[in-house]
Design a protein around this motif. Structure first.
Motif, PDB file in Angstrom:
ATOM      1  N   VAL A 222       0.838  -1.199   0.000  1.00  0.00           N
ATOM      2  CA  VAL A 222       0.000   0.000   0.000  1.00  0.00           C
ATOM      3  C   VAL A 222       0.873   1.248   0.000  1.00  0.00           C
ATOM      4  O   VAL A 222       1.751   1.394   0.857  1.00  0.00           O
ATOM      5  N   ASN A 223       0.609   2.138  -0.949  1.00  0.00           N
ATOM      6  CA  ASN A 223       1.323   3.415  -0.991  1.00  0.00           C
ATOM      7  C   ASN A 223       1.017   4.244   0.249  1.00  0.00           C
ATOM      8  O   ASN A 223      -0.070   4.157   0.819  1.00  0.00           O
ATOM      9  N   ASN A 224       1.974   5.072   0.639  1.00  0.00           N
ATOM     10  CA  ASN A 224       1.897   5.794   1.901  1.00  0.00           C
ATOM     11  C   ASN A 224       0.630   6.603   2.090  1.00  0.00           C
ATOM     12  O   ASN A 224      -0.001   6.549   3.145  1.00  0.00           O
ATOM     13  N   ASN A 225       0.255   7.384   1.068  1.00  0.00           N
ATOM     14  CA  ASN A 225      -0.916   8.248   1.259  1.00  0.00           C
ATOM     15  C   ASN A 225      -2.191   7.436   1.435  1.00  0.00           C
ATOM     16  O   ASN A 225      -3.062   7.783   2.234  1.00  0.00           O
ATOM     17  N   TYR A 226      -2.305   6.321   0.708  1.00  0.00           N
ATOM     18  CA  TYR A 226      -3.504   5.485   0.849  1.00  0.00           C
ATOM     19  C   TYR A 226      -3.488   4.725   2.177  1.00  0.00           C
ATOM     20  O   TYR A 226      -4.542   4.506   2.783  1.00  0.00           O
ATOM     21  N   ALA A 227      -2.308   4.336   2.641  1.00  0.00           N
ATOM     22  CA  ALA A 227      -2.215   3.680   3.949  1.00  0.00           C
ATOM     23  C   ALA A 227      -2.638   4.634   5.050  1.00  0.00           C
ATOM     24  O   ALA A 227      -3.360   4.261   5.988  1.00  0.00           O
ATOM     25  N   THR A 228      -2.216   5.899   4.935  1.00  0.00           N
ATOM     26  CA  THR A 228      -2.570   6.903   5.943  1.00  0.00           C
ATOM     27  C   THR A 228      -4.061   7.186   5.936  1.00  0.00           C
ATOM     28  O   THR A 228      -4.703   7.209   6.995  1.00  0.00           O
ATOM     29  N   SER A 229      -4.629   7.403   4.758  1.00  0.00           N
ATOM     30  CA  SER A 229      -6.060   7.718   4.682  1.00  0.00           C
ATOM     31  C   SER A 229      -6.921   6.543   5.118  1.00  0.00           C
ATOM     32  O   SER A 229      -8.023   6.733   5.634  1.00  0.00           O
ATOM     33  N   ALA A 230      -6.411   5.309   4.945  1.00  0.00           N
ATOM     34  CA  ALA A 230      -7.171   4.130   5.369  1.00  0.00           C
ATOM     35  C   ALA A 230      -6.968   3.815   6.847  1.00  0.00           C
ATOM     36  O   ALA A 230      -7.646   2.947   7.405  1.00  0.00           O
ATOM     37  N   GLY A 231      -6.032   4.529   7.492  1.00  0.00           N
ATOM     38  CA  GLY A 231      -5.783   4.300   8.911  1.00  0.00           C
ATOM     39  C   GLY A 231      -5.030   3.027   9.206  1.00  0.00           C
ATOM     40  O   GLY A 231      -5.142   2.474  10.312  1.00  0.00           O
ATOM     41  N   LEU A 232      -4.239   2.537   8.242  1.00  0.00           N
ATOM     42  CA  LEU A 232      -3.453   1.327   8.505  1.00  0.00           C
ATOM     43  C   LEU A 232      -2.391   1.616   9.557  1.00  0.00           C
ATOM     44  O   LEU A 232      -1.769   2.676   9.562  1.00  0.00           O
ATOM     45  N   SER A 233      -2.186   0.672  10.428  1.00  0.00           N
ATOM     46  CA  SER A 233      -1.222   0.857  11.508  1.00  0.00           C
ATOM     47  C   SER A 233       0.179   0.461  11.060  1.00  0.00           C
ATOM     48  O   SER A 233       0.360  -0.580  10.412  1.00  0.00           O
ATOM     49  N   PRO A 234       1.195   1.266  11.417  1.00  0.00           N
ATOM     50  CA  PRO A 234       2.582   0.857  11.129  1.00  0.00           C
ATOM     51  C   PRO A 234       2.933  -0.480  11.752  1.00  0.00           C
ATOM     52  O   PRO A 234       3.838  -1.173  11.278  1.00  0.00           O
ATOM     53  N   ASP A 235       2.209  -0.855  12.792  1.00  0.00           N
ATOM     54  CA  ASP A 235       2.460  -2.140  13.447  1.00  0.00           C
ATOM     55  C   ASP A 235       2.121  -3.317  12.535  1.00  0.00           C
ATOM     56  O   ASP A 235       2.557  -4.449  12.797  1.00  0.00           O
ATOM     57  N   ASP A 236       1.342  -3.060  11.494  1.00  0.00           N
ATOM     58  CA  ASP A 236       0.938  -4.131  10.573  1.00  0.00           C
ATOM     59  C   ASP A 236       1.862  -4.240   9.369  1.00  0.00           C
ATOM     60  O   ASP A 236       1.600  -5.022   8.451  1.00  0.00           O
ATOM     61  N   ILE A 237       2.940  -3.461   9.338  1.00  0.00           N
ATOM     62  CA  ILE A 237       3.923  -3.585   8.267  1.00  0.00           C
ATOM     63  C   ILE A 237       4.782  -4.814   8.541  1.00  0.00           C
ATOM     64  O   ILE A 237       5.418  -4.917   9.598  1.00  0.00           O
ATOM     65  N   VAL A 238       4.831  -5.722   7.599  1.00  0.00           N
ATOM     66  CA  VAL A 238       5.629  -6.941   7.777  1.00  0.00           C
ATOM     67  C   VAL A 238       6.920  -6.890   6.962  1.00  0.00           C
ATOM     68  O   VAL A 238       7.827  -7.692   7.197  1.00  0.00           O
TER      69      VAL A 238
END
Length: 316
Positions: A222-238
């Motif tokens: 997921v690209n950064n801006n879409y990850a941010t707008s979707a509220g993805l947590s950095p903790d879920d980056i593998v």
């Protein structure tokens, strides 16, 4: 108008037309003056309440909701006398044509590699005038903690635009999930996948986060801006690539203008303004994993020319 005046009838003396002509002339001059003040010689210029000229610049972005843009817009008005109008796009394919066609004056959403591919495929000549940052391209999952834990055949969503698809495939290869022909390139596609432990599903970049959140994908790049707008947590980056490495140069994000506008001082000042400490304080909150880059325009333009050559070679 004829210079001959018809003779007046004695019983109905004509009134002089001079006051009317003078009045009309004054009204026309006033209208022209007002128009010139509003235009200021430029279609994007207006007059501020205090009498100073304010130039309006439309910037195409994909993350308008991020707080740092509010600070940026305020500083542009206060320090540069520029009224910035942000135009938000939800699809990466739209901001470059909008810039080329004059619907916006600048855009800020893409890296060097993406711009090079666009210019070559579209026959365009958009140019970078300033840098912002390099963003890692992360692989997210809410079910595993590292790439090796994905089950055989797990579904991984990746962006389907030409450049982000290639970069996502390189991320998956570095994570040990796929093998690409010849080790992969910045222009690889899913057709270059020689072997894979997972099923790679290309989607529009704006949909990869949703695929992960809905459960239709086990992982997603997921690209950064879409990850941010979707509220993805950095903790879920593998897994993610390294934005600080020299190999990340093609992924430096840019302020971009039309080729004929690269010397416009207002545009150059706006590109520099993103690095103001007040803007950066909020920028890093929005994108804590970004590595800020402040590369000069001529260097960026040289980098673009080099990557464009690679893009032409890839098209073969």
């Amino acid at each position: 108008m004829s210079s001959t005046t018809p003779p007046a009838l004695p019983e109905k003396p004509r009134r002089s037309r001079l006051p009317l002509i003078v009045g009309l002339a004054v009204a026309v001059v006033a209208a022209v003056v007002v128009a010139l003040l509003v235009r200021g010689g430029d279609d994007t210029a207006t007059t501020a309440a205090g009498g100073g000229e304010v130039r309006t610049v439309r910037i195409g972005v994909t993350d308008q909701a991020e707080p740092y843009w509010n600070t940026y817009v305020d500083l542009a008005r206060e320090r540069l006398g520029v009224e910035v109008e942000l135009v938000n796009f939800s699809d990466y394919s739209l901001p470059n044509p909008a810039l080329s066609q004059g619907e916006v004056d600048l855009n800020q959403f893409q890296h060097v590699q993406y711009l090079a591919n666009y210019n070559v495929t579209a026959g365009d000549d958009l140019q970078p005038i300033g840098a912002t940052a390099v963003y890692p391209l992360p692989l997210y999952s809410t079910t595993v903690e590292e790439p090796g834990q994905f089950a055989e055949g797990a579904t991984i969503a990746i962006p389907n635009d030409a450049i982000n698809e290639a970069r996502a495939l390189l991320v998956l290869q570095a994570a040990g999930l796929v093998t690409l022909a010849g080790g992969g390139t910045a222009f690889s596609t899913t057709q270059d996948v020689e072997s894979a432990r997972v099923e790679v599903v290309p989607l529009d970049a704006s949909q990869t986060a949703g695929a992960l959140q809905s459960g239709s994908a086990d992982g997603a790049v997921v690209n950064n801006n879409y990850a941010t707008s979707a509220g993805l947590s950095p903790d879920d980056i593998v897994f993610q690539d390294d934005p600080a490495s020299p190999s990340a140069a093609p992924y430096v994000n840019l302020f971009v203008s039309r080729a004929e506008d690269t010397g416009d001082q207002t545009y150059l000042d706006l590109a520099k303004l993103i690095h103001d400490p007040a803007v950066q304080a909020e920028f890093v909150e929005s994108y804590p994993q970004a590595v800020v880059r402040d590369t000069e325009a001529p260097v960026l333009q040289e980098d673009l020319a080099t990557v464009e050559e690679d893009a032409r070679a890839a098209q073969g």
